[in-house]
Scaffold this active site. Structure first.
Site, PDB file in Angstrom:
ATOM      1  CG  HIS A 115      -1.794  -1.168   1.394  1.00 38.45           C
ATOM      2  ND1 HIS A 115      -2.847  -1.440   0.546  1.00 38.45           N
ATOM      3  CD2 HIS A 115      -1.791  -2.154   2.321  1.00 38.45           C
ATOM      4  CE1 HIS A 115      -3.460  -2.550   0.945  1.00 38.45           C
ATOM      5  NE2 HIS A 115      -2.839  -3.005   2.027  1.00 38.45           N
TER       6      HIS A 115
HETATM    7  C1  BDR Z   1      -2.981   1.167   5.267  1.00 38.05           C
HETATM    8  O1  BDR Z   1      -3.276   0.749   6.611  1.00 38.05           O
HETATM    9  C2  BDR Z   1      -2.084   0.411   7.273  1.00 38.05           C
HETATM   10  O2  BDR Z   1      -2.250  -0.778   7.993  1.00 38.05           O
HETATM   11  C3  BDR Z   1      -1.004   0.331   6.233  1.00 38.05           C
HETATM   12  O3  BDR Z   1       0.250   0.742   6.762  1.00 38.05           O
HETATM   13  C4  BDR Z   1      -1.470   1.271   5.155  1.00 38.05           C
HETATM   14  O4  BDR Z   1      -1.059   2.597   5.409  1.00 38.05           O
HETATM   15  C5  BDR Z   1      -3.621   0.186   4.309  1.00 38.05           C
HETATM   16  O5  BDR Z   1      -5.019   0.171   4.470  1.00 38.05           O
END
Ligand code: BDR
Ligand code: CA
Length: 295
Positions: free
Chosen positions: A238
């Site tokens: 992500h």
């Molecule tokens: C986002 O949520 C967090 O757990 C990850 O680091 C990322 O920023 C993904 O939904």
């Protein structure tokens, strides 16, 4: 390209930070930390450890210990009890900066020429919302905000929403509705950008510490997520999408959608035109990420 990273490391945050700190075309002035994947003291210590591994000096300013008016809901199941999936990082070479995140953001934005600093947001938007609320004219000096967050046509990963917006819906609404230059990179894009066992091998084969550490982090990401079988699946990257978008916007398909954030932190139809990434060139992004981590 001067930028500040707002973050809650976090396995995928750590990969994004290593990439951004090492990249010769990015100038990361500082990191600001927030409670999200894990508590603030841990996200702050992790940011310092990651900078130490990258061997790049970037001051770390601690920010909000909790969402605006809600309790923190850490993601220990994905990121582990240390936020970094148990991957060993060096002890921090420095201590957190004395100025808090929002105070720092206000002073650096007022000192710099207007529209020269980007914010790379990898976490719940609590710090950025506090900046906008406390100093709205200063917030207008931000060049652009690139934020990982939201789920547009995709299902969410935290109830109806996506973690970064759903962890602090009130903050998300303030940022998304502020009319600043914002590009949102939601799950619709990030779920297309995945790492599998072969990619881990490619990263490790570079022999470079940021790339090898990233491979270890992705490996831990497999282990921490109980419904994914290690070695036989892939995981979405992500947060690395944020610095990758800053450097390679051509590798993302951007649409303008009219949206708003609801009480649960979900994106719903609304009046605000927001640039959202809805597609990626995943092969090219994987290649660029590996090159950057091997710098
Ligand atoms: C986002 O949520 C967090 O757990 C990850 O680091 C990322 O920023 C993904 O939904
Ligand atoms: Ca994050």
């Amino acid at each position: 390209m001067p930028a500040i990273i707002d973050t809650d490391p976090g396995i995928d945050d750590a990969i994004a930070i290593l990439y951004a700190l090492r990249h010769p075309d990015l100038d990361i002035a500082a990191m600001t930390t927030v409670a999200g994947n894990i508590g603030l003291s841990v996200t702050t210590a992790n940011a310092l450890k990651i900078a130490t591994l990258a061997d790049v000096h970037a001051p770390v300013h601690a920010g909000a210990p909790a969402p605006l008016g809600r309790d923190p809901r850490p993601e220990l199941g994905i990121h582990g009890n240390d936020g970094l999936g148990g991957v060993t990082f060096p002890d921090p070479a420095t201590r957190p900066a004395s100025e808090d995140a929002v105070g720092y953001l206000i002073s650096i934005l007022n000192q710099a020429d207007p529209q020269t600093i980007d914010l790379f947001c990898l976490a719940p938007l609590t710090n950025i919302a506090q900046l906008i609320t406390r100093a709205p004219d200063t917030a207008k000096r931000i060049r652009r905000i690139i934020a990982m967050g939201g789920a547009v046509d995709e299902p969410g990963n935290m109830g109806r929403g996506e973690f970064n917006l759903a962890h602090d819906p009130e903050a998300a609404a303030i940022v998304l509705h502020a009319g600043l230059d914002l590009t949102l990179i939601p799950l619709d894009a990030t779920r297309q950008f995945r790492a599998d066992a072969a990619y881990l091998h490619t990263l490790r084969a570079t022999g470079k510490p940021p790339a090898v550490a990233s491979a270890d982090l992705i490996d831990a990401y497999f282990v921490q997520t109980e419904h994914q079988a290690k070695g036989s699946e892939s995981r979405p990257l992500h947060d690395p999408c944020v610095p990758l978008y800053a450097l390679h916007p051509d590798l993302f398909r951007i649409e303008t959608r009219h949206l708003q954030v609801d009480h649960d932190g979900a994106l719903i139809a609304g009046p605000h035109p927001i640039r959202v990434a809805m597609g990626v060139d995943a092969d090219a992004l994987r290649a660029r990420l590996c090159e950057g981590l091997a710098c």
